[in-house]
Structures are given as structure tokens and as C-alpha cells.
Motif scaffolding. Sequence first.
Motif, mmCIF file in Angstrom:
data_model
loop_
_atom_site.group_PDB
_atom_site.id
_atom_site.type_symbol
_atom_site.label_atom_id
_atom_site.label_comp_id
_atom_site.label_asym_id
_atom_site.label_seq_id
_atom_site.Cartn_x
_atom_site.Cartn_y
_atom_site.Cartn_z
ATOM 1 N N ASP A 93 0.806 -1.221 0.000
ATOM 2 C CA ASP A 93 0.000 0.000 0.000
ATOM 3 C C ASP A 93 0.848 1.284 0.000
ATOM 4 O OD1 ASP A 93 0.911 -0.314 2.585
ATOM 5 O OD2 ASP A 93 -1.010 0.161 3.526
ATOM 6 N N GLU A 94 2.156 1.152 -0.110
ATOM 7 C CA GLU A 94 3.048 2.304 -0.225
ATOM 8 C C GLU A 94 3.903 2.090 -1.456
ATOM 9 O OE1 GLU A 94 5.553 2.900 3.157
ATOM 10 O OE2 GLU A 94 3.981 2.406 4.554
ATOM 11 N N PRO A 95 4.142 2.994 -2.287
ATOM 12 C CA PRO A 95 3.368 4.212 -2.530
ATOM 13 C C PRO A 95 2.160 3.911 -3.417
ATOM 14 C CG PRO A 95 5.199 4.124 -4.046
ATOM 15 C CD PRO A 95 5.286 2.883 -3.185
ATOM 16 N N ALA A 96 1.439 4.941 -3.797
ATOM 17 C CA ALA A 96 0.251 4.765 -4.643
ATOM 18 C C ALA A 96 0.626 4.222 -6.021
ATOM 19 C CB ALA A 96 -0.501 6.086 -4.782
ATOM 20 N N ASP A 97 1.776 4.616 -6.526
ATOM 21 C CA ASP A 97 2.265 4.156 -7.824
ATOM 22 C C ASP A 97 3.153 2.927 -7.599
ATOM 23 O OD1 ASP A 97 3.564 3.696 -10.236
ATOM 24 O OD2 ASP A 97 4.339 5.740 -10.443
ATOM 25 N N PRO A 98 2.745 1.745 -8.094
ATOM 26 C CA PRO A 98 3.516 0.524 -7.840
ATOM 27 C C PRO A 98 4.656 0.267 -8.839
ATOM 28 C CG PRO A 98 1.496 -0.047 -8.950
ATOM 29 C CD PRO A 98 1.464 1.446 -8.731
ATOM 30 N N SER A 99 5.016 1.252 -9.644
ATOM 31 C CA SER A 99 6.125 1.052 -10.574
ATOM 32 C C SER A 99 7.427 0.902 -9.773
ATOM 33 C CB SER A 99 6.240 2.231 -11.543
ATOM 34 O OG SER A 99 6.711 3.382 -10.872
ATOM 35 N N HIS A 100 8.374 0.174 -10.341
ATOM 36 C CA HIS A 100 9.637 -0.039 -9.633
ATOM 37 C C HIS A 100 10.347 1.280 -9.341
ATOM 38 C CE1 HIS A 100 10.628 -4.571 -9.887
ATOM 39 N NE2 HIS A 100 9.351 -4.371 -9.635
ATOM 40 N N ALA A 102 8.937 4.276 -8.716
ATOM 41 C CA ALA A 102 8.254 4.923 -7.589
ATOM 42 C C ALA A 102 8.524 4.182 -6.282
ATOM 43 C CB ALA A 102 6.749 5.015 -7.853
ATOM 44 N N HIS A 106 10.601 5.682 -3.133
ATOM 45 C CA HIS A 106 9.926 5.690 -1.833
ATOM 46 C C HIS A 106 10.769 4.946 -0.795
ATOM 47 C CE1 HIS A 106 6.561 5.971 0.911
ATOM 48 N NE2 HIS A 106 6.654 4.672 1.130
#
Length: 127
Positions: A93-100, A102, A106
Motif C-alpha cells: 500500500d506504499e506508494p500509490a504508484d507501484p512502478s519499480h 516509484a 519511496h
Amino acid sequence: MMSGVDTETLVDTWRRLLSGSGKSWVLFAHGTCVVLDEPAGDLAEQAKEILREYGPVHVTTAAGDFRVLELKNSEGWLVTGHHPDVVTFVPLDEPADPSHLAVGIHGRSKRHEDGTGLHVVHVEDAR
């Protein structure tokens, strides 16, 4: 930026991840774990020394680099950096963007917070 995961959940996650390793480890407030290959003396202080040097992010240096590893059980990612024994857990659930990218940025920022705050929340002594 505080982790949305409570300390107990983080400890349980790291125990599962390091199960059977026989390694001592120290967990910091934002999910960064320092695995101690050669534990000696006060483990929290040993881990703080490592994280003080290898936690803070310095962009355009090796301290800004990261690698994202997706966990097989779909509970999140591990973000590594320039020290092989310093790893940060990032839950799904962290972060909103699940791209590697992002997730990596994070996780790197969480490692930076741990490396500058140095707030130990758990010590697992396997000696």
C-alpha cells in the motif's frame, strides 16, 4: 513520512524474510533493516553506525542508487542500496504508484529517514 505499517507487523515481516538465516538484525522506524554479518557488542549501536554511513541519500552518488526486489508472497518490495546488508521493506500500500521507480524512490526516502533519525524499534540477536 512515517510508514503506514506498525512496528509489530514490520518485525513479523522481517522475521519471515530472514527466517533460517541465523543472522542478527536491527530494525529502524521506517522499515529499514540492517543485517549484521559479524555481530559484536551492542547490536543497536553497531547497526546505527552502519546506517549513519549508508542510510542517508546523496543523489548522484552510490548512496542514491537502489534496486527493487518484488517479494514472492505479494506483500511488498525490498529496496536495496549501496550496502548489501541495508534493506528497506516497502509494503504493497506504499506508494500509490507501484512502478519499480516509484517504489525504489519511496524505499530510498524511507532509508534516508532511518539513516538520519536512527530510531531503532527492534533488535533480533541470533548470537
